[in-house]
Design an enzyme around this catalytic site. Structure first.
Site, PDB file in Angstrom:
ATOM      1  N   SER A 189       0.792  -1.276   0.070  1.00 50.54           N
ATOM      2  CA  SER A 189      -0.137   0.083  -0.017  1.00 50.54           C
ATOM      3  C   SER A 189       0.886   1.267  -0.030  1.00 50.54           C
ATOM      4  O   SER A 189       1.511   1.506   0.940  1.00 50.54           O
ATOM      5  CB  SER A 189      -0.565  -0.088   1.298  1.00 50.54           C
ATOM      6  OG  SER A 189      -1.678   1.077   1.299  1.00 50.54           O
ATOM      7  N   LYS A 224      -1.368  -0.991  -4.312  1.00 44.21           N
ATOM      8  CA  LYS A 224      -2.585  -0.278  -3.932  1.00 44.21           C
ATOM      9  C   LYS A 224      -1.955   1.252  -3.661  1.00 44.21           C
ATOM     10  O   LYS A 224      -0.810   1.783  -3.039  1.00 44.21           O
ATOM     11  CB  LYS A 224      -3.073  -0.724  -2.465  1.00 44.21           C
ATOM     12  CG  LYS A 224      -3.974   0.305  -1.819  1.00 44.21           C
ATOM     13  CD  LYS A 224      -4.807  -0.468  -0.889  1.00 44.21           C
ATOM     14  CE  LYS A 224      -4.831   0.221   0.382  1.00 44.21           C
ATOM     15  NZ  LYS A 224      -5.651  -0.468   1.645  1.00 44.21           N
ATOM     16  N   LYS A 282      -2.846   5.192  -2.913  1.00 47.10           N
ATOM     17  CA  LYS A 282      -3.926   5.957  -2.013  1.00 47.10           C
ATOM     18  C   LYS A 282      -3.985   7.080  -2.960  1.00 47.10           C
ATOM     19  O   LYS A 282      -3.349   7.789  -3.706  1.00 47.10           O
ATOM     20  CB  LYS A 282      -3.074   6.522  -0.893  1.00 47.10           C
ATOM     21  CG  LYS A 282      -2.694   5.288   0.298  1.00 47.10           C
ATOM     22  CD  LYS A 282      -4.251   4.799   0.850  1.00 47.10           C
ATOM     23  CE  LYS A 282      -3.808   3.873   1.992  1.00 47.10           C
ATOM     24  NZ  LYS A 282      -5.263   3.490   2.586  1.00 47.10           N
ATOM     25  N   ASP A 329      -7.040   3.192  -3.329  1.00 50.94           N
ATOM     26  CA  ASP A 329      -7.832   3.369  -1.912  1.00 50.94           C
ATOM     27  C   ASP A 329      -8.062   5.012  -1.405  1.00 50.94           C
ATOM     28  O   ASP A 329      -7.005   5.806  -1.504  1.00 50.94           O
ATOM     29  CB  ASP A 329      -6.978   2.903  -0.826  1.00 50.94           C
ATOM     30  CG  ASP A 329      -7.667   2.685   0.619  1.00 50.94           C
ATOM     31  OD1 ASP A 329      -8.737   3.314   0.561  1.00 50.94           O
ATOM     32  OD2 ASP A 329      -7.356   2.152   1.332  1.00 50.94           O
ATOM     33  N   GLU A 361     -11.072   1.115  -3.451  1.00 53.91           N
ATOM     34  CA  GLU A 361     -11.302   0.919  -1.960  1.00 53.91           C
ATOM     35  C   GLU A 361     -12.098   2.106  -1.291  1.00 53.91           C
ATOM     36  O   GLU A 361     -11.583   3.021  -1.371  1.00 53.91           O
ATOM     37  CB  GLU A 361     -10.044   0.510  -1.258  1.00 53.91           C
ATOM     38  CG  GLU A 361     -10.355  -0.153   0.227  1.00 53.91           C
ATOM     39  CD  GLU A 361      -9.025  -0.548   0.823  1.00 53.91           C
ATOM     40  OE1 GLU A 361      -8.097  -0.703  -0.158  1.00 53.91           O
ATOM     41  OE2 GLU A 361      -8.726  -0.480   2.098  1.00 53.91           O
ATOM     42  N   ASP A 420     -13.631  -1.247   3.205  1.00 43.96           N
ATOM     43  CA  ASP A 420     -12.876  -1.273   4.428  1.00 43.96           C
ATOM     44  C   ASP A 420     -13.597  -0.756   5.410  1.00 43.96           C
ATOM     45  O   ASP A 420     -14.516  -1.400   6.180  1.00 43.96           O
ATOM     46  CB  ASP A 420     -11.575  -0.533   3.836  1.00 43.96           C
ATOM     47  CG  ASP A 420     -10.714  -0.441   5.152  1.00 43.96           C
ATOM     48  OD1 ASP A 420     -10.779  -0.822   6.199  1.00 43.96           O
ATOM     49  OD2 ASP A 420      -9.497   0.089   4.765  1.00 43.96           O
ATOM     50  N   LYS A 467     -10.083  -6.502   8.136  1.00 45.54           N
ATOM     51  CA  LYS A 467      -8.998  -6.270   9.061  1.00 45.54           C
ATOM     52  C   LYS A 467      -9.754  -6.433  10.173  1.00 45.54           C
ATOM     53  O   LYS A 467     -10.726  -6.105  10.860  1.00 45.54           O
ATOM     54  CB  LYS A 467      -8.794  -4.520   8.972  1.00 45.54           C
ATOM     55  CG  LYS A 467      -8.131  -3.860   7.795  1.00 45.54           C
ATOM     56  CD  LYS A 467      -8.088  -2.440   8.096  1.00 45.54           C
ATOM     57  CE  LYS A 467      -7.336  -1.887   6.784  1.00 45.54           C
ATOM     58  NZ  LYS A 467      -7.540  -0.486   6.903  1.00 45.54           N
ATOM     59  N   GLY A 492      -4.150  -3.935   6.104  1.00 39.66           N
ATOM     60  CA  GLY A 492      -3.211  -3.608   7.221  1.00 39.66           C
ATOM     61  C   GLY A 492      -3.435  -2.259   7.927  1.00 39.66           C
ATOM     62  O   GLY A 492      -4.167  -1.552   7.383  1.00 39.66           O
TER      63      GLY A 492
HETATM   64  O1  OSB Z   1      -7.064   2.298   4.501  1.00 38.05           O
HETATM   65  O2  OSB Z   1      -6.082   0.411   4.148  1.00 38.05           O
HETATM   66  C1  OSB Z   1      -6.159   1.526   4.875  1.00 38.05           C
HETATM   67  C2  OSB Z   1      -3.078   2.290   6.905  1.00 38.05           C
HETATM   68  C3  OSB Z   1      -3.639   2.968   7.930  1.00 38.05           C
HETATM   69  C4  OSB Z   1      -4.927   3.173   8.054  1.00 38.05           C
HETATM   70  C5  OSB Z   1      -5.620   2.616   6.847  1.00 38.05           C
HETATM   71  C6  OSB Z   1      -5.204   2.046   5.849  1.00 38.05           C
HETATM   72  C7  OSB Z   1      -3.693   1.790   5.707  1.00 38.05           C
HETATM   73  C8  OSB Z   1      -3.051   1.087   4.630  1.00 38.05           C
HETATM   74  C9  OSB Z   1      -1.874   0.475   4.979  1.00 38.05           C
HETATM   75  O3  OSB Z   1      -3.327   1.119   3.667  1.00 38.05           O
HETATM   76  C10 OSB Z   1      -1.516  -0.968   4.837  1.00 38.05           C
HETATM   77  C11 OSB Z   1      -0.465  -1.663   5.402  1.00 38.05           C
HETATM   78  O4  OSB Z   1      -0.483  -1.845   6.591  1.00 38.05           O
HETATM   79  O5  OSB Z   1       0.556  -1.684   4.755  1.00 38.05           O
HETATM   80 MG    MG Z   2      -8.605   1.157   3.143  1.00 37.06          MG
END
Ligand code: OSB
Ligand code: MG
Length: 375
Positions: free
Chosen positions: A138, A164, A166, A191, A216, A241, A265, A293
């Site tokens: 991510s 992924k 952001k 995401d 996402e 999510d 999660k 994660g």
């Molecule tokens: O939206 O998936 C998410 C990290 C913190 C809060 C929200 C998200 C995330 C990540 C990180 O996308 C995923 C990772 O732990 O590598």
């Molecule tokens: Mg997410």
């Protein structure tokens, strides 16, 4: 049978190797809640609370979770006999509302204790079937489309099975397109962490041209109805999510057509029992799931890896190796990714599968609370 007689709660601070920026905020250093759970049988396990420092992902934070674990969760489980780890979640849900991450930290720890007690790896205890899991990365919001495309290309070269990206308004179509042009056949997704409304549907529909696996959580953190409207306007699958906080919400997603994929999660849904229930339900419904994660330390990661070994976790998760996050993790061995982009599920020892570096945890600890069965 489980009967905990002591829980030690602590907070450690672990600096990320690089800041992680999402649409709703940035984190430089993780404040992580760690638990040691002691069973009356002598079995012990560690677990992790995934709540962040600031309530931008969910309303929980490390500080609210600390209070909830001390004042609400622990009194409900210490000294109480549970026939199976799967019974803890229902007991907590019956007792008080919300605080899923606080509940999950203890509930998952009980699964860890149960695995140790039974002498089996955690993945086996919950019905995991994979020996290796596919790893995704991510990537936080980057300064420019070029910087993002370079990071994504490096990740694919390292072996990651999925990237992924952001996104947020103003840093979306152009950024994702740059990655798609650099990596024509890579598995890519975006995401948004709730950064859009239905008014932006046209922008999100432009992503349809970029052949993404999914988008996402584009809309509000607790929304399903508007996601259903958006899904009707997109070809790309929506993955939820933040909105999926329970099995009931997963069922509602399917009923409403609010998404076609779920990011599970365990911290967000209250632990392993609801994660397993959502997994099983999605399997029956033909909905693929993958493990998300929360920038976990090696302890929380152990639980994510075990979960991702279940049969319907068919898509690569955000379960990256220790080195992606930390100069040095708090467990041995550290979580590592093979050149083929997979991570081994620890199946050679009972419990969560990693040793905790006690001296390092002690050095990183900023507060600690010991809770015991009242005499
Ligand atoms: O939206 O998936 C998410 C990290 C913190 C809060 C929200 C998200 C995330 C990540 C990180 O996308 C995923 C990772 O732990 O590598
Ligand atoms: Mg997410």
């Amino acid at each position: 049978m489980i009967r905990l007689d002591q829980i030690i709660l602590r907070e450690i601070r672990l600096p990320l190797r690089e800041p992680f920026r999402i649409s709703s905020g940035v984190v430089h250093e993780r404040r992580i809640g760690l638990l040691e759970l002691y069973d009356a049988s002598g079995a012990v396990s560690w677990s992790e609370c995934v709540a962040g420092e600031w309530p931008n992902y969910s309303s929980e934070t490390i500080d609210t979770a600390w209070l909830a674990i001390e004042a609400y969760v622990t009194p409900r489980v210490l000294g109480v006999r549970f026939d199976a780890p799967g019974d803890v979640h229902a007991a907590l849900e019956a007792d008080f509302r919300g605080h899923q991450m606080a509940k999950a930290a203890v509930e998952m720890g009980v699964w860890g204790v149960a695995a140790t007690q039974a002498g089996v790896p955690l993945a086996r205890l919950i019905g995991g079937v994979r020996e290796r899991i596919a790893v995704g990365i991510s990537l936080g919001i980057q300064a420019s489309p070029k910087a993002l495309a370079d990071r994504a290309s490096a990740a694919i070269a390292e072996g990651y099975h999925k990237v992924k990206i952001k996104i947020e308004p103003g840093r979306d179509v152009e950024f994702v397109r740059a990655v798609r042009e650099a990596l024509p056949s890579a598995e890519l997704m975006a995401d948004a962490n709730n950064a859009y409304t239905l008014d932006n549907a046209a922008t999100l529909a432009e992503l349809d041209a970029l052949n993404l696996m999914m988008i996402e959580q584009p809309l509000a953190h607790d929304d399903l109805v508007r996601h259903a409207e958006l899904q009707r306007r997109l070809r790309t699958a929506i993955c939820l999510d933040e909105s999926i906080t329970s099995l009931a919400r997963a069922q509602d997603m399917v009923t409403l057509g609010a998404g076609r994929i779920i990011n599970i999660k365990p911290g967000r849904v209250g632990g392993f029992a609801p994660s397993l229930a959502i997994h099983d339900y999605c399997e029956q419904q033909g909905i693929p799931v993958w493990c998300g994660g929360m920038l976990e330390s090696g302890i929380g990661r152990a639980y994510n890896v075990a979960l991702a070994s279940l049969p319907n976790f068919t898509l690569p998760g955000d379960v990256s190796p220790s080195r992606r996050y930390w100069e040095q993790d708090i467990v041995t061995p550290e979580w590592a990714m093979a050149p083929d982009g997979t991570m081994g599920v620890p199946l050679d020892r009972p419990g969560i599968g990693v040793e905790v570096d006690m001296a390092r945890v002690d050095a990183l600890t900023v507060r600690r609370a010991v809770m015991r069965v009242p005499a």
